[in-house]
Design a protein around this motif. Structure first.
Motif, short mmCIF file in Angstrom:
data_model
loop_
_atom_site.label_atom_id
_atom_site.label_comp_id
_atom_site.label_asym_id
_atom_site.label_seq_id
_atom_site.Cartn_x
_atom_site.Cartn_y
_atom_site.Cartn_z
N LEU A 1 0.87 -1.51 0.18
CA LEU A 1 0.03 -0.19 0.04
C LEU A 1 1.20 1.26 0.04
O LEU A 1 0.43 2.48 -0.37
N LEU A 2 2.20 1.12 0.51
CA LEU A 2 3.15 2.60 0.44
C LEU A 2 4.21 1.90 -0.61
O LEU A 2 5.03 1.22 -0.45
N PRO A 3 4.34 2.50 -1.59
CA PRO A 3 5.11 2.55 -2.70
C PRO A 3 6.74 3.46 -2.20
O PRO A 3 6.50 4.17 -1.44
N GLY A 4 7.80 2.29 -2.62
CA GLY A 4 9.23 3.36 -1.88
C GLY A 4 8.52 2.65 -0.16
O GLY A 4 10.42 2.22 0.51
N VAL A 5 8.11 3.12 0.08
CA VAL A 5 8.43 2.94 2.03
C VAL A 5 8.28 1.31 2.58
O VAL A 5 8.84 0.88 3.09
N GLY A 6 7.31 0.72 1.51
CA GLY A 6 7.55 -0.88 1.40
C GLY A 6 8.04 -1.85 2.10
O GLY A 6 8.16 -2.62 3.01
N GLU A 7 8.85 -1.52 1.26
CA GLU A 7 10.05 -2.79 0.57
C GLU A 7 10.68 -2.32 2.40
O GLU A 7 11.46 -3.79 3.33
N ALA A 8 10.75 -0.91 2.70
CA ALA A 8 11.86 -0.52 4.17
C ALA A 8 11.05 -1.59 5.30
O ALA A 8 11.91 -1.72 6.41
N PHE A 9 9.53 -1.12 5.10
CA PHE A 9 9.33 -2.20 6.25
C PHE A 9 9.51 -3.65 6.36
O PHE A 9 8.29 -3.96 6.91
N ASP A 10 8.47 -3.82 5.13
CA ASP A 10 9.20 -5.54 5.03
C ASP A 10 10.39 -6.01 5.68
O ASP A 10 11.31 -7.25 5.66
N VAL A 11 11.68 -5.18 5.67
CA VAL A 11 12.97 -5.31 6.62
C VAL A 11 12.94 -5.33 7.51
O VAL A 11 13.48 -6.22 8.33
N ALA A 12 12.18 -4.56 8.59
CA ALA A 12 11.83 -4.76 9.74
C ALA A 12 10.69 -5.94 10.26
O ALA A 12 10.85 -6.36 11.36
N TRP A 13 9.99 -6.08 9.26
CA TRP A 13 8.66 -6.77 9.64
C TRP A 13 9.40 -8.34 9.40
O TRP A 13 8.40 -9.12 10.22
N ALA A 14 10.04 -8.48 8.47
CA ALA A 14 10.64 -9.96 8.48
C ALA A 14 10.69 -10.59 9.49
O ALA A 14 10.13 -11.64 10.09
N PRO A 15 11.85 -10.26 10.85
CA PRO A 15 12.27 -10.37 11.55
C PRO A 15 11.40 -11.04 12.82
O PRO A 15 10.80 -12.30 13.40
N ILE A 16 9.95 -9.81 12.94
CA ILE A 16 8.77 -9.68 13.56
C ILE A 16 7.98 -11.52 13.15
O ILE A 16 7.80 -12.09 14.32
N GLN A 17 7.81 -11.26 11.82
CA GLN A 17 7.02 -12.44 11.34
C GLN A 17 7.47 -13.95 11.24
O GLN A 17 6.92 -14.30 11.89
N THR A 18 8.71 -13.60 10.96
CA THR A 18 9.47 -14.76 11.76
C THR A 18 9.69 -16.12 12.70
O THR A 18 9.44 -17.06 13.55
N ILE A 19 9.92 -15.00 14.13
CA ILE A 19 9.66 -15.09 15.09
C ILE A 19 8.61 -15.15 15.73
O ILE A 19 7.88 -16.31 16.34
N LEU A 20 6.73 -15.00 15.28
CA LEU A 20 5.94 -14.97 15.55
C LEU A 20 4.81 -17.04 14.75
O LEU A 20 4.83 -17.33 15.81
N LEU A 21 5.78 -16.80 13.73
CA LEU A 21 5.61 -17.95 12.70
C LEU A 21 6.20 -19.10 13.67
O LEU A 21 5.72 -20.23 13.45
N MET A 22 7.47 -18.33 13.75
CA MET A 22 7.78 -19.84 14.66
C MET A 22 7.82 -20.19 16.10
O MET A 22 7.36 -21.47 16.18
N ALA A 23 7.23 -19.52 16.47
CA ALA A 23 6.47 -19.53 17.90
C ALA A 23 4.81 -20.46 18.01
O ALA A 23 4.59 -21.02 19.20
#
Length: 101
Positions: free
Chosen positions: A17-39
């Protein structure tokens, strides 16, 4: 767990939804998502944490619903089992190859 899985997928996909900002958000969200799914799903699907992390880090791969895949992998045997309990006996015999006269 399904609602949480869907929410995780929604947050990960909302970066489009946020062009340009989206990929930077993905870098921050990736470890959070991984930890949640791992749990939630590491016991059932240990490889999901790696799939989830690379799906968020790599550009244009947010289409893969990692959380939902984890839920399906964990609960699909139970859903199928419950569904088979509701199938009439004669249908089970036909599917199983047994013929009734």
């Amino acid at each position: 767990q399904l609602v949480v899985s869907l929410l995780i997928d929604f947050i990960g996909s909302s970066s489009y939804l946020l062009p340009g900002v989206g990929e930077a958000f993905d870098v921050a969200w990736a470890p959070i998502q991984t930890i949640l799914l791992m749990a939630m799903y590491d016991e059932t699907m240990p490889s999901l944490k790696y799939i989830s992390f690379f799906e968020e880090i790599m550009p244009f791969t947010d289409v893969l619903p990692s959380g939902t895949l984890g839920w399906v992998r964990r609960y699909s045997p139970l859903v199928i089992q419950e569904g088979l309990k509701r199938v009439p006996t004669n249908v089970k015999d036909i599917i199983g190859g047994e013929k009734r006269d």
